[in-house]
Design an enzyme around this catalytic site. Structure first.
Site, mmCIF file in Angstrom:
data_model
loop_
_atom_site.group_PDB
_atom_site.id
_atom_site.type_symbol
_atom_site.label_atom_id
_atom_site.label_comp_id
_atom_site.label_asym_id
_atom_site.label_seq_id
_atom_site.Cartn_x
_atom_site.Cartn_y
_atom_site.Cartn_z
ATOM 1 N N HIS A 54 -14.735 2.869 -1.449
ATOM 2 C CA HIS A 54 -13.844 1.870 -1.204
ATOM 3 C C HIS A 54 -12.600 2.282 -0.232
ATOM 4 C CE1 HIS A 54 -15.269 -0.998 -4.842
ATOM 5 N NE2 HIS A 54 -15.896 -0.848 -3.958
ATOM 6 N N TYR B 76 1.023 -1.288 -0.047
ATOM 7 C CA TYR B 76 -0.060 -0.081 0.057
ATOM 8 C C TYR B 76 0.843 1.172 0.002
ATOM 9 C CZ TYR B 76 -4.359 -2.225 0.122
ATOM 10 O OH TYR B 76 -5.360 -3.081 -0.200
ATOM 11 N N SER C 249 -16.720 -0.950 -14.551
ATOM 12 C CA SER C 249 -16.986 -2.323 -15.470
ATOM 13 C C SER C 249 -18.502 -2.636 -15.029
ATOM 14 C CB SER C 249 -16.296 -3.419 -15.285
ATOM 15 O OG SER C 249 -16.129 -3.624 -14.026
ATOM 16 N N ARG D 292 1.702 2.037 -3.556
ATOM 17 C CA ARG D 292 0.556 2.725 -4.240
ATOM 18 C C ARG D 292 0.384 4.064 -3.910
ATOM 19 N NH1 ARG D 292 -4.665 -0.823 -4.363
ATOM 20 N NH2 ARG D 292 -4.915 0.298 -6.484
ATOM 21 N N ASN E 282 -17.668 4.926 -21.476
ATOM 22 C CA ASN E 282 -16.787 3.744 -21.335
ATOM 23 C C ASN E 282 -16.526 3.431 -22.707
ATOM 24 O OD1 ASN E 282 -15.480 1.146 -21.091
ATOM 25 N ND2 ASN E 282 -16.740 1.156 -18.983
ATOM 26 N N GLU F 199 -15.342 0.819 -23.915
ATOM 27 C CA GLU F 199 -16.063 -0.571 -23.832
ATOM 28 C C GLU F 199 -17.529 -0.829 -23.711
ATOM 29 O OE1 GLU F 199 -13.907 -2.885 -25.069
ATOM 30 O OE2 GLU F 199 -11.885 -1.692 -24.945
ATOM 31 N N ASP G 123 -7.666 6.295 -5.160
ATOM 32 C CA ASP G 123 -6.646 7.194 -5.704
ATOM 33 C C ASP G 123 -6.449 8.601 -4.990
ATOM 34 O OD1 ASP G 123 -8.239 8.557 -7.606
ATOM 35 O OD2 ASP G 123 -7.427 7.076 -8.990
HETATM 36 N N1 APR Z 1 -12.132 6.036 -19.952
HETATM 37 C C1 APR Z 1 -13.217 5.567 -19.365
HETATM 38 N N2 APR Z 1 -13.192 4.381 -19.068
HETATM 39 C C2 APR Z 1 -12.360 3.452 -19.244
HETATM 40 C C3 APR Z 1 -10.925 3.922 -19.768
HETATM 41 C C4 APR Z 1 -10.833 5.372 -19.791
HETATM 42 N N3 APR Z 1 -9.835 5.912 -20.455
HETATM 43 N N4 APR Z 1 -9.902 2.865 -20.007
HETATM 44 C C5 APR Z 1 -10.738 1.880 -19.423
HETATM 45 N N5 APR Z 1 -11.899 2.040 -19.288
HETATM 46 C C6 APR Z 1 -13.037 1.224 -18.597
HETATM 47 C C7 APR Z 1 -13.019 -0.356 -18.974
HETATM 48 O O1 APR Z 1 -13.393 -0.566 -20.146
HETATM 49 C C8 APR Z 1 -13.657 -0.965 -17.672
HETATM 50 O O2 APR Z 1 -15.102 -1.040 -18.019
HETATM 51 O O3 APR Z 1 -12.751 1.205 -17.120
HETATM 52 C C9 APR Z 1 -13.698 0.055 -16.655
HETATM 53 C C10 APR Z 1 -12.757 -0.663 -15.518
HETATM 54 O O4 APR Z 1 -13.103 -1.660 -14.918
HETATM 55 P P1 APR Z 1 -12.410 -2.054 -13.618
HETATM 56 O O5 APR Z 1 -11.197 -2.369 -14.020
HETATM 57 O O6 APR Z 1 -13.307 -3.593 -13.459
HETATM 58 O O7 APR Z 1 -12.603 -1.310 -12.678
HETATM 59 P P2 APR Z 1 -13.765 -1.007 -11.650
HETATM 60 O O8 APR Z 1 -15.240 -0.698 -12.386
HETATM 61 O O9 APR Z 1 -13.438 0.451 -11.101
HETATM 62 O O10 APR Z 1 -13.856 -2.117 -10.538
HETATM 63 C C11 APR Z 1 -14.660 -2.074 -9.469
HETATM 64 O O11 APR Z 1 -13.567 -3.789 -8.518
HETATM 65 O O12 APR Z 1 -11.455 -4.765 -8.303
HETATM 66 C C12 APR Z 1 -12.269 -3.995 -7.713
HETATM 67 O O13 APR Z 1 -12.273 -2.470 -5.684
HETATM 68 C C13 APR Z 1 -11.833 -2.863 -7.085
HETATM 69 O O14 APR Z 1 -12.867 -0.490 -7.268
HETATM 70 C C14 APR Z 1 -12.516 -1.589 -7.955
HETATM 71 C C15 APR Z 1 -13.877 -2.256 -8.303
#
Ligand code: APR
Length: 244
Positions: free
Chosen positions: A119, A66, A189, A69, A213, A215, A104
């Protein structure tokens, strides 16, 4: 709904709730939890570092992770998406809430105030006895595990695997999403609780939910509109500005 209608809905909304995830910080170069596990850390699984069990067994290693990070996020800067969300808060005032899954601290550094960190965050730690939260000292003078002003060991102020989200933060977010005219779901996601639940509550109450997003996500088919772009450009398009 198309982009024009989405922009109009956001402009006219009195109550706006926003949920952000790792994607919002991607343009600031913050690695996601899994991406950050390089070099020495590659041999650890996430639950070896971010769980109550891991901490009980080896607090020094967990703190070393940590602290690394913490240094990484202090070296990063907020990007256009963070600043545009702070600007949106300025436009909507009391009708605005930003709930983030990110740890962050970049939303706060960009000026967001009506903010809940679901979180926790990397910039503070929690007294293991009293539960009080204290800012961590500068990384150069940080000794781990850190000790609180009460003289007790502190743990990272992060919600770990298997732990509950802070009740007050979740209640504030749920209320904002249930009463939002427009909700934005940015860079997440959408599969991890509470993302899906919050957005669906807005829809159930007759509100509009817009996703940003690059994706498609599991939420996409359920939502009012998706801006298929990175967070800074997507938000700029929605707010009607060039990306900063
Ligand atoms: N702008 C917008 N979205 C983006 C970008 C960008 N530049 N780059 C990537 N993404 C999208 C991806 O397509 C994906 O859908 O951001 C999403 C990130 O997904 P995750 O990695 O699953 O992150 P998150 O949704 O924050 O996860 C939720 O899960 O791992 C745990 O505790 C952790 O807080 C986290 C939680």
């Amino acid at each position: 709904m198309n982009l024009e209608a989405a922009r109009a809905a956001l402009r006219d909304a009195r109550r706006v709730a926003v949920l952000t995830g790792a994607g919002v910080s991607a343009e600031s170069g913050i690695p996601t939890f899994r991406d950050a596990q390089t070099g020495h850390w590659a041999r650890f699984r996430p639950e070896d570092l971010a769980s109550p069990d891991a901490y009980r067994q080896d607090p020094d290693t967990v703190w070393e992770w940590y602290a690394g990070r913490y240094r990484d996020v202090l070296r990063a800067e907020p990007n256009g998406a963070h600043y545009l969300l702070a600007q949106l808060e300025g436009l909507k005032g009391n009708g605005f809430l930003l709930a983030t899954q990110n740890v962050d601290g970049l939303h706060a550094r960009a000026g967001s105030q009506r903010l809940v960190e679901l979180h926790g965050n990397l910039l503070s730690a929690r007294d293991e006895i009293t539960g009080e939260v204290f800012a961590l000292p500068d990384p150069d003078v940080l000794e781990t595990p850190p000790v609180s002003p009460n003289g007790h060991r502190m743990r990272p102020n992060i919600v770990w695997f298997g732990e509950f989200l802070p009740e007050d933060a979740l209640a504030t977010a749920s209320e904002a999403f249930a009463s939002a005219d427009v909700a934005l779901v940015v860079g997440t996601s959408g599969v991890v609780y509470p993302a899906a639940g919050l957005a669906l509550e807005t829809l159930r109450q007759g509100g509009v939910v817009i996703e940003i997003n690059p994706e498609e996500t599991e939420l996409t088919p359920l939502l009012s509109f998706s801006v298929r772009d990175v967070a800074s450009r997507g938000l700029a398009a929605l707010l009607g500005q060039a990306a900063s």
